[in-house]
Motif scaffolding. Structure first.
Motif, PDB file in Angstrom:
ATOM      1  N   GLY A  98       5.687  10.327  -8.105  1.00 23.26           N
ATOM      2  CA  GLY A  98       6.272   9.001  -8.115  1.00 23.26           C
ATOM      3  C   GLY A  98       7.697   8.951  -7.618  1.00 23.26           C
ATOM      4  N   GLN A  99       8.285  10.124  -7.339  1.00 22.50           N
ATOM      5  CA  GLN A  99       9.681  10.165  -6.902  1.00 22.50           C
ATOM      6  C   GLN A  99       9.823  10.617  -5.447  1.00 22.50           C
ATOM      7  N   VAL A 100       8.733  10.637  -4.710  1.00 24.64           N
ATOM      8  CA  VAL A 100       8.797  11.031  -3.300  1.00 24.64           C
ATOM      9  C   VAL A 100       9.560   9.946  -2.530  1.00 24.64           C
ATOM     10  N   PRO A 101      10.520  10.319  -1.691  1.00 18.93           N
ATOM     11  CA  PRO A 101      11.265   9.319  -0.920  1.00 18.93           C
ATOM     12  C   PRO A 101      10.327   8.453  -0.067  1.00 18.93           C
ATOM     13  N   MET A 102      10.602   7.148  -0.050  1.00 21.80           N
ATOM     14  CA  MET A 102       9.758   6.223   0.708  1.00 21.80           C
ATOM     15  C   MET A 102       9.742   6.586   2.192  1.00 21.80           C
ATOM     16  N   GLY A 103      10.864   7.075   2.712  1.00 18.88           N
ATOM     17  CA  GLY A 103      10.905   7.446   4.124  1.00 18.88           C
ATOM     18  C   GLY A 103       9.875   8.515   4.458  1.00 18.88           C
ATOM     19  N   ILE A 119       0.844  -1.205   0.000  1.00 20.74           N
ATOM     20  CA  ILE A 119       0.000   0.000   0.000  1.00 20.74           C
ATOM     21  C   ILE A 119       0.880   1.256   0.000  1.00 20.74           C
ATOM     22  N   LEU A 120       1.965   1.239   0.763  1.00 31.20           N
ATOM     23  CA  LEU A 120       2.864   2.397   0.779  1.00 31.20           C
ATOM     24  C   LEU A 120       3.494   2.630  -0.600  1.00 31.20           C
ATOM     25  N   GLN A 121       3.830   1.541  -1.312  1.00 28.61           N
ATOM     26  CA  GLN A 121       4.361   1.679  -2.673  1.00 28.61           C
ATOM     27  C   GLN A 121       3.330   2.338  -3.585  1.00 28.61           C
ATOM     28  N   ASP A 122       2.074   1.933  -3.453  1.00 24.95           N
ATOM     29  CA  ASP A 122       1.006   2.550  -4.252  1.00 24.95           C
ATOM     30  C   ASP A 122       0.859   4.025  -3.907  1.00 24.95           C
ATOM     31  N   TYR A 123       0.947   4.360  -2.611  1.00 19.71           N
ATOM     32  CA  TYR A 123       0.866   5.759  -2.188  1.00 19.71           C
ATOM     33  C   TYR A 123       2.010   6.557  -2.812  1.00 19.71           C
ATOM     34  N   ARG A 124       3.207   5.958  -2.809  1.00 20.60           N
ATOM     35  CA  ARG A 124       4.383   6.673  -3.320  1.00 20.60           C
ATOM     36  C   ARG A 124       4.208   7.012  -4.802  1.00 20.60           C
ATOM     37  N   LYS A 125       3.610   6.046  -5.558  1.00 21.38           N
ATOM     38  CA  LYS A 125       3.408   6.279  -6.987  1.00 21.38           C
ATOM     39  C   LYS A 125       2.424   7.423  -7.247  1.00 21.38           C
ATOM     40  N   TYR A 148       2.260   8.420   6.204  1.00 24.63           N
ATOM     41  CA  TYR A 148       1.097   7.542   6.100  1.00 24.63           C
ATOM     42  C   TYR A 148       1.270   6.172   6.783  1.00 24.63           C
ATOM     43  N   GLY A 149       2.484   5.813   7.135  1.00 26.42           N
ATOM     44  CA  GLY A 149       2.763   4.452   7.578  1.00 26.42           C
ATOM     45  C   GLY A 149       1.947   4.006   8.769  1.00 26.42           C
ATOM     46  N   LYS A 150       1.856   4.840   9.815  1.00 28.53           N
ATOM     47  CA  LYS A 150       1.176   4.441  11.046  1.00 28.53           C
ATOM     48  C   LYS A 150      -0.325   4.212  10.794  1.00 28.53           C
ATOM     49  N   SER A 151      -0.975   5.141  10.082  1.00 28.36           N
ATOM     50  CA  SER A 151      -2.420   5.005   9.865  1.00 28.36           C
ATOM     51  C   SER A 151      -2.736   3.797   8.985  1.00 28.36           C
ATOM     52  N   ILE A 152      -1.873   3.528   7.960  1.00 28.32           N
ATOM     53  CA  ILE A 152      -2.088   2.354   7.098  1.00 28.32           C
ATOM     54  C   ILE A 152      -1.906   1.078   7.897  1.00 28.32           C
TER      55      ILE A 152
END
Length: 440
Positions: free
Chosen positions: A47-52, A31-37, A58-62
């Motif tokens: 699509g180039q936002v750093p994953m960190g 899901i985080l990969q999809d958010y990043r895209k 968004y990580g905690k809520s997901i």
């Protein structure tokens, strides 16, 4: 993931669901990969936002969302797989030290378990099954009512016994001004009737609304007010007499028979009384059946002994409704609803063990019969099958109406089952005797 159940006693249990990081991390990462895209953040190309950064935002809520989804799915599957018959819904046990800052989680849910019990239908002669008979007195009254209904009005100069009086009720303070027609014999008490006797058109009678009619519903109609408005009403009113009519009874002849039943269906007063008796006793049967169903329900609730997870149900009721309750309100509500809950469990057991559940085809056929009866009352005796099917489909798409009809069909099945399985004490009564015995 690990799920275990601990039985506290025969009616209460706790289910523990243990979820580890391995159970949800892969889904969260996807899901985080999809958010990043899809993320559109100033300073970064799409699509180039750093994953960190995405993970921080968004990580905690997901993760919380995915853990909750996993938890609900696992709990529901466990209840189905273990074939647990529960009352209410699982109640989460809240831990003060719980934190979403870890990777592994343990959740606990309280369960209220349905009790085990047996239903004994051997109520020999303890329940009365009434057969309501249309007696000679009732038939005499019904014949007279028919003669009145098809009779003709004869104007009278003064009020005398058995007349109808048209006029206007007035109370200026309440802004009441209502034209009505009343039957003298519907006025309650000789004192009130005496106020009318001998009066002429144009005379005004002073009355009080309290106890004016033999039935408060007649006061509602006479004054044009609602049930709540006339409840306990005690106000003075005047009644201005505008018309006085007596009813000349229709003769008992073939013309009267044909008006009521159609040409040559009834050909004598004896046949008229037989037809009235048949129709009346059909209506009485419906009331007798409902009373019998109520009596069996009372008997089964009183004589089928089992315990309920009362404390669990009270806790569940605190949070189950649209508006949260206080523990005190929930305890009070539980006391009111306990009897109904007991019968739901008894009824459910009887339906299941005797394969009396309603199929959709049975509900469709029952609804079709109901619709045909309704249409016949409006003169449509032979509707086309397609028209019937279309109406049935519309009726059953209304969830409230479908539920009402299903409940009626279940009651019908249960009644037939009880009549077959239970030995009743039978008693023949006329309608007045039935009312006195059942509604005393």
């Amino acid at each position: 993931m690990n799920i275990t159940k601990e039985n506290i006693d025969a009616l209460n249990a706790v289910v523990k669901v243990e979820i580890s990081a391995a159970d949800y991390q892969e889904k969260v990462a996807k899901i985080l990969q999809d958010y990043r895209k899809k993320a559109d953040i100033p300073g970064f190309r799409k699509g180039q936002v750093p994953m960190g950064m995405v993970k921080k935002q968004y990580g905690k809520s997901i993760m919380i969302d995915e853990v909750n989804k996993l938890l609900q799915e696992a709990l529901n599957n466990f209840l189905v797989e273990e074939k647990l018959d529960i009352l209410g819904n699982p109640l989460p046990k809240m831990e003060e030290e719980f934190s979403w800052e870890t990777e592994d989680y343990t959740f606990e849910f309280e369960l209220g378990l349905a009790p085990e019990f047996e239903v004994n239908l051997e109520a020999k002669n303890k329940i009365t099954q009434y057969n309501i008979v249309a007696d000679k007195e009732l038939l005499k009254k019904e014949v007279e009512n028919i003669r009145k209904r098809f009779g003709k009005l004869v104007p009278k100069e003064t009020v005398e016994e058995d007349v109808n009086i048209a006029g206007t009720f007035v109370n200026e303070e309440r802004e009441l001004n209502k034209k009505s027609t009343i039957a003298l014999d519907s006025i309650k008490g000789k004192a009130n009737q005496q106020k009318f006797l001998g009066k002429k058109v144009g005379d005004v009678v002073e009355l009080n609304t309290k106890g004016l009619f033999d039935d408060d519903h007649k006061l509602m109609g006479a004054l044009g007010l609602s049930h709540d408005e006339i409840h306990g009403m005690e106000i003075p009113v005047t009644f201005s007499i505008e018309e006085i009519n007596a009813t000349e009874l229709a003769e008992i002849n073939q013309e009267l028979f044909d008006k009521i039943f159609g040409a040559d269906v009834v050909k004598s007063e004896e046949e008229l009384r037989a037809k009235i008796k048949e129709d009346a006793e059909k209506q009485f049967q419906t009331q007798a059946d409902q009373q019998l169903l109520n009596a069996v329900t009372e008997y089964l609730v009183e004589n089928t002994k089992f315990d309920l997870p009362a404390e669990f149900l009270k806790k569940w009721m605190v949070v189950a409704g649209e508006k949260p309750m206080t523990p005190e309100d929930a305890a009070e509500e539980y006391e009111k609803s306990e009897k109904g809950l007991r019968y739901q469990l008894i009824e459910g057991k009887i339906l299941t063990e005797n394969k009396l559940q309603v199929s959709f085809d049975e509900l469709k056929d029952f609804t079709k019969g109901f619709v045909k009866t309704q249409m016949a009352q409006y003169g449509q005796l032979n509707p086309e099958e397609k028209e019937l099917d279309d109406i049935v489909q519309r009726v059953l798409t209304n969830q409230d109406e479908a539920k009402r009809l299903q409940d009626q069909l279940v009651s019908q099945k249960l009644l037939n089952f009880y009549k077959e399985k239970i030995t009743f004490k039978t008693k023949d009564v006329n309608y007045d005797e039935f009312v006195k015995e059942v509604y005393k």
